[in-house]
Write an enzyme that holds these catalytic residues in place. Structure first.
Site, PDB file in Angstrom:
ATOM      1  N   ARG A  78       0.462  -1.305   0.144  1.00 27.82           N
ATOM      2  CA  ARG A  78       0.359   0.148   0.180  1.00 27.82           C
ATOM      3  C   ARG A  78       0.886   1.233   0.143  1.00 27.82           C
ATOM      4  O   ARG A  78       1.642   1.327   1.023  1.00 27.82           O
ATOM      5  CB  ARG A  78      -1.649  -0.027   1.431  1.00 27.82           C
ATOM      6  CG  ARG A  78      -1.737   1.041   1.822  1.00 27.82           C
ATOM      7  CD  ARG A  78      -2.814   1.489   2.550  1.00 27.82           C
ATOM      8  NE  ARG A  78      -3.315   2.221   2.604  1.00 27.82           N
ATOM      9  CZ  ARG A  78      -3.724   3.136   3.340  1.00 27.82           C
ATOM     10  NH1 ARG A  78      -2.820   2.990   4.366  1.00 27.82           N
ATOM     11  NH2 ARG A  78      -3.362   4.932   3.319  1.00 27.82           N
ATOM     12  N   HIS A 122      -2.819  10.559   0.780  1.00 23.26           N
ATOM     13  CA  HIS A 122      -2.580  10.259   1.815  1.00 23.26           C
ATOM     14  C   HIS A 122      -2.104  11.580   2.664  1.00 23.26           C
ATOM     15  O   HIS A 122      -0.589  12.137   2.603  1.00 23.26           O
ATOM     16  CB  HIS A 122      -1.479   9.130   2.182  1.00 23.26           C
ATOM     17  CG  HIS A 122      -1.745   8.305   3.512  1.00 23.26           C
ATOM     18  ND1 HIS A 122      -1.587   7.614   3.564  1.00 23.26           N
ATOM     19  CD2 HIS A 122      -0.923   9.287   4.161  1.00 23.26           C
ATOM     20  CE1 HIS A 122      -1.678   7.120   4.508  1.00 23.26           C
ATOM     21  NE2 HIS A 122      -0.850   8.441   5.356  1.00 23.26           N
ATOM     22  N   GLU A 167      -7.399   8.401   6.179  1.00 28.60           N
ATOM     23  CA  GLU A 167      -8.208   8.942   7.671  1.00 28.60           C
ATOM     24  C   GLU A 167      -8.647  10.280   6.904  1.00 28.60           C
ATOM     25  O   GLU A 167      -7.565  11.373   7.732  1.00 28.60           O
ATOM     26  CB  GLU A 167      -7.002   9.224   8.355  1.00 28.60           C
ATOM     27  CG  GLU A 167      -6.499   7.613   8.509  1.00 28.60           C
ATOM     28  CD  GLU A 167      -6.056   7.717   9.936  1.00 28.60           C
ATOM     29  OE1 GLU A 167      -4.601   8.646  10.062  1.00 28.60           O
ATOM     30  OE2 GLU A 167      -4.513   6.819  10.734  1.00 28.60           O
ATOM     31  N   ASN A 293      -7.246   1.512   9.671  1.00 26.65           N
ATOM     32  CA  ASN A 293      -6.568   1.880  10.707  1.00 26.65           C
ATOM     33  C   ASN A 293      -6.011   1.844  12.097  1.00 26.65           C
ATOM     34  O   ASN A 293      -7.227   2.807  12.573  1.00 26.65           O
ATOM     35  CB  ASN A 293      -6.008   3.345  10.026  1.00 26.65           C
ATOM     36  CG  ASN A 293      -5.652   3.177   8.705  1.00 26.65           C
ATOM     37  OD1 ASN A 293      -5.290   2.306   8.170  1.00 26.65           O
ATOM     38  ND2 ASN A 293      -4.659   4.801   8.047  1.00 26.65           N
ATOM     39  N   TYR A 295      -4.483   1.696  15.536  1.00 25.70           N
ATOM     40  CA  TYR A 295      -2.989   1.483  16.403  1.00 25.70           C
ATOM     41  C   TYR A 295      -3.588   1.151  18.168  1.00 25.70           C
ATOM     42  O   TYR A 295      -2.516   0.919  18.714  1.00 25.70           O
ATOM     43  CB  TYR A 295      -2.164   2.980  16.447  1.00 25.70           C
ATOM     44  CG  TYR A 295      -2.012   3.247  15.047  1.00 25.70           C
ATOM     45  CD1 TYR A 295      -1.205   2.456  14.713  1.00 25.70           C
ATOM     46  CD2 TYR A 295      -2.536   3.709  13.828  1.00 25.70           C
ATOM     47  CE1 TYR A 295      -0.200   2.211  13.490  1.00 25.70           C
ATOM     48  CE2 TYR A 295      -1.896   3.861  12.985  1.00 25.70           C
ATOM     49  CZ  TYR A 295      -0.549   3.385  12.366  1.00 25.70           C
ATOM     50  OH  TYR A 295      -0.328   2.873  11.009  1.00 25.70           O
ATOM     51  N   GLU A 354      -3.799  -0.538   7.962  1.00 27.84           N
ATOM     52  CA  GLU A 354      -2.319   0.333   8.616  1.00 27.84           C
ATOM     53  C   GLU A 354      -2.628  -0.299  10.475  1.00 27.84           C
ATOM     54  O   GLU A 354      -3.653  -0.017  11.139  1.00 27.84           O
ATOM     55  CB  GLU A 354      -2.384   1.749   9.041  1.00 27.84           C
ATOM     56  CG  GLU A 354      -1.794   2.613   7.628  1.00 27.84           C
ATOM     57  CD  GLU A 354      -2.139   3.816   7.946  1.00 27.84           C
ATOM     58  OE1 GLU A 354      -1.472   4.706   9.728  1.00 27.84           O
ATOM     59  OE2 GLU A 354      -1.490   4.646   7.014  1.00 27.84           O
TER      60      GLU A 354
HETATM   61  C1  FCB Z   1      -1.029   7.700  10.843  1.00 30.77           C
HETATM   62  C2  FCB Z   1      -0.719   7.599   9.293  1.00 30.77           C
HETATM   63  C3  FCB Z   1       0.393   7.093   8.704  1.00 30.77           C
HETATM   64  C4  FCB Z   1       0.874   7.206   9.627  1.00 30.77           C
HETATM   65  C5  FCB Z   1       1.017   5.925  10.930  1.00 30.77           C
HETATM   66  C6  FCB Z   1       1.677   6.214  12.666  1.00 30.77           C
HETATM   67  O1  FCB Z   1      -2.256   8.104  11.407  1.00 30.77           O
HETATM   68  O2  FCB Z   1      -1.891   7.288   8.236  1.00 30.77           O
HETATM   69  O3  FCB Z   1       0.641   7.994   7.692  1.00 30.77           O
HETATM   70  O4  FCB Z   1       1.708   8.068   9.952  1.00 30.77           O
HETATM   71  O5  FCB Z   1      -0.354   6.764  11.503  1.00 30.77           O
END
Ligand code: FCB
Length: 449
Positions: A78, A122, A167, A293, A295, A354
């Site tokens: 990607r 992006h 995002e 995405n 985290y 992500e």
């Molecule tokens: C996300 C972004 C990506 C990267 C990660 C850690 O929000 O999409 O570009 O920076 O965080």
């Protein structure tokens, strides 16, 4: 949790990057400045004054990077297309050299048996559009649709999967509300105008895609959040609900064909949502998948001192944290996937576009290895959560690790290392970390969860 499980053979394993974070070559072959060039070159915006001028130099080193991907039998890469490389100036003319770069990259990927997953946006808006008002202005969405059409026409025969936006919450709210990201403006009204025009840009890009007759899947990537309330007290529960409305429903509702959440509109009565006739249908143009995405899972508490109408704050958590100070919450991914499935009525297949962890990685004394057991543990626990969600009926089709190699982490510059591969920023040498080899074993099916 059941041991001994592996992922289906059809599961798509990839890694993700973004143009401004990896390409470098900021003025090569006709590229013009984006809002991130301007923002990073303005003192005080990015840690240590770092910029993406050189980044990991993928523009010149893509063959080496594709070889790294080939060696672990990656299924997909990607990457994002830099708008200012494709249509660099106000004439609107297409820059053949920009197209040629992505063509070379995609050809190299295909030769290595890797699918090309292209994100159209992006975050590197050409600076000239910001000068004309940026995302708060409707015209930016129309210009985006033209740019998307160029990408379909020039690269559509070889891209295997399209993502319109990455995002949009970050583009609208970090870009125009808190100013942490380019263009660094701070005006709630602009943030809401930007939200609508980003969503409109997405919808127009999908409509143009359908008109193009191309058939590869197209979707959007969001950083949705389904935070947990800090306690069962009703004020915390409501605070978590408000955060979900702002972070998630503001962006999910329109693609589901619904109005922007009424509760948000009530909290910001002067809120300008410049919706015009027909926009609602455009934004709800059918997509083929939803990219997520993920985290961490935030925990939200009521906070009467919050100056915004949200009256909430992120609560302290007992979890171990990463270099981003994000808590490590793999079970949150399980809950999140179930929540997304439910709230969208399982309308779309899901991809994790992500997921990853920033750690203080260092080369070992030999200079040829990086020990990152915490990243391996993070990945393993998130893969377990994914399988649990799939066992519970979630239609998860693939996973893209953030990220292939350490790169420019926006306002943190080069100080946050997320890669499976270590980047030595002096020589731009790449050194695979232990997690890279772990990922290879996962992709091969050797690892069980
Ligand atoms: C996300 C972004 C990506 C990267 C990660 C850690 O929000 O999409 O570009 O920076 O965080």
């Amino acid at each position: 949790m059941t041991a001994g499980r592996t992922f289906p053979e059809s599961f798509l394993w990839g890694t993700a990057t973004a143009s401004y974070q990896v390409e470098g070559a900021a003025s090569a072959d006709g590229r013009t400045p984006s809002i991130w060039d301007t923002f990073s070159h303005t003192p005080g915006n990015v840690l240590h004054g770092h910029t993406g001028d050189v980044a990991t130099d993928q523009y010149h080193r893509y063959e080496e990077d594709v070889e790294l991907m080939r060696q672990i039998a990656l299924g997909a890469y990607r990457f994002s297309i830099a708008w200012p490389r494709i249509i660099p100036d106000a004439s609107g003319a297409v820059n053949q050299k920009g197209i040629d770069y992505y063509r070379r990259l995609i050809d190299a990927l295909h030769a290595a048996g890797i699918k090309a997953a292209a994100t159209l946006y992006h975050w590197d808006l050409p600076q000239r559009f910001e000068d004309a008002g940026g995302w708060p202005v409707r015209d930016t969405a129309l210009r985006f649709a033209e740019y998307a059409e160029v990408c379909y026409r020039e690269l559509g025969d070889s891209v295997d999967m399209w993502i319109t936006l990455n995002e949009p919450w970050c583009s609208a709210f970090h870009g125009y509300f808190d100013g942490h990201h380019a263009p660094g403006r701070r005006d709630p009204g602009d943030a809401f105008r930007a939200t609508h025009h980003l969503m409109l840009a997405h919808g127009l890009a999908v409509e143009r895609y359908r008109d193009s007759g191309l058939t590869a899947p197209i979707g959007i990537t969001m950083n949705l959040e389904s935070p947990r309330p800090a306690t069962r007290r009703s004020e915390d529960v409501s605070a978590a609900r408000r955060a979900t409305e702002m972070h998630s429903l503001l962006f999910l509702n329109p693609i589901l064909g619904l109005d922007y959440p009424e509760a948000v509109q009530d909290r910001y009565p002067d809120l300008p949502f410049p919706v015009e006739h027909g926009d609602r249908d455009t934004i709800a143009a059918p997509i083929d998948f939803l990219g997520l995405n993920y985290y961490h899972e935030p925990v939200i508490a009521y906070d009467p001192d919050d100056p915004t109408p949200e009256k909430s704050r992120v609560a302290r958590s007992y979890h171990d944290t990463t270099e981003m100070e994000w808590p490590i919450t793999p079970r949150g991914l399980y809950r999140h996937l179930l929540w997304v499935g439910e709230i969208t009525d399982r309308r779309w297949p899901l991809y994790i576009t992500e997921n990853g962890i920033a750690l203080p990685d260092e080369l070992d004394p030999s200079g040829t290895a990086v020990r990152d057991p915490r990243r391996i543990a993070y990945m393993r626990d998130h893969f377990t959560a994914m399988l649990d969600a799939m066992d519970a009926g979630v239609d998860l089709r693939g996973y893209f690790a953030w990220t292939l190699l350490d790169n420019f982490e926006w306002a943190f510059g080069y100080t946050r290392r997320f890669g499976l591969v270590f980047t030595d920023y002096v020589s731009n040498r790449r050194v695979p970390k232990d997690s890279y080899y772990f990922f290879r074993e996962v992709i091969s099916g050797a690892e069980e969860f």
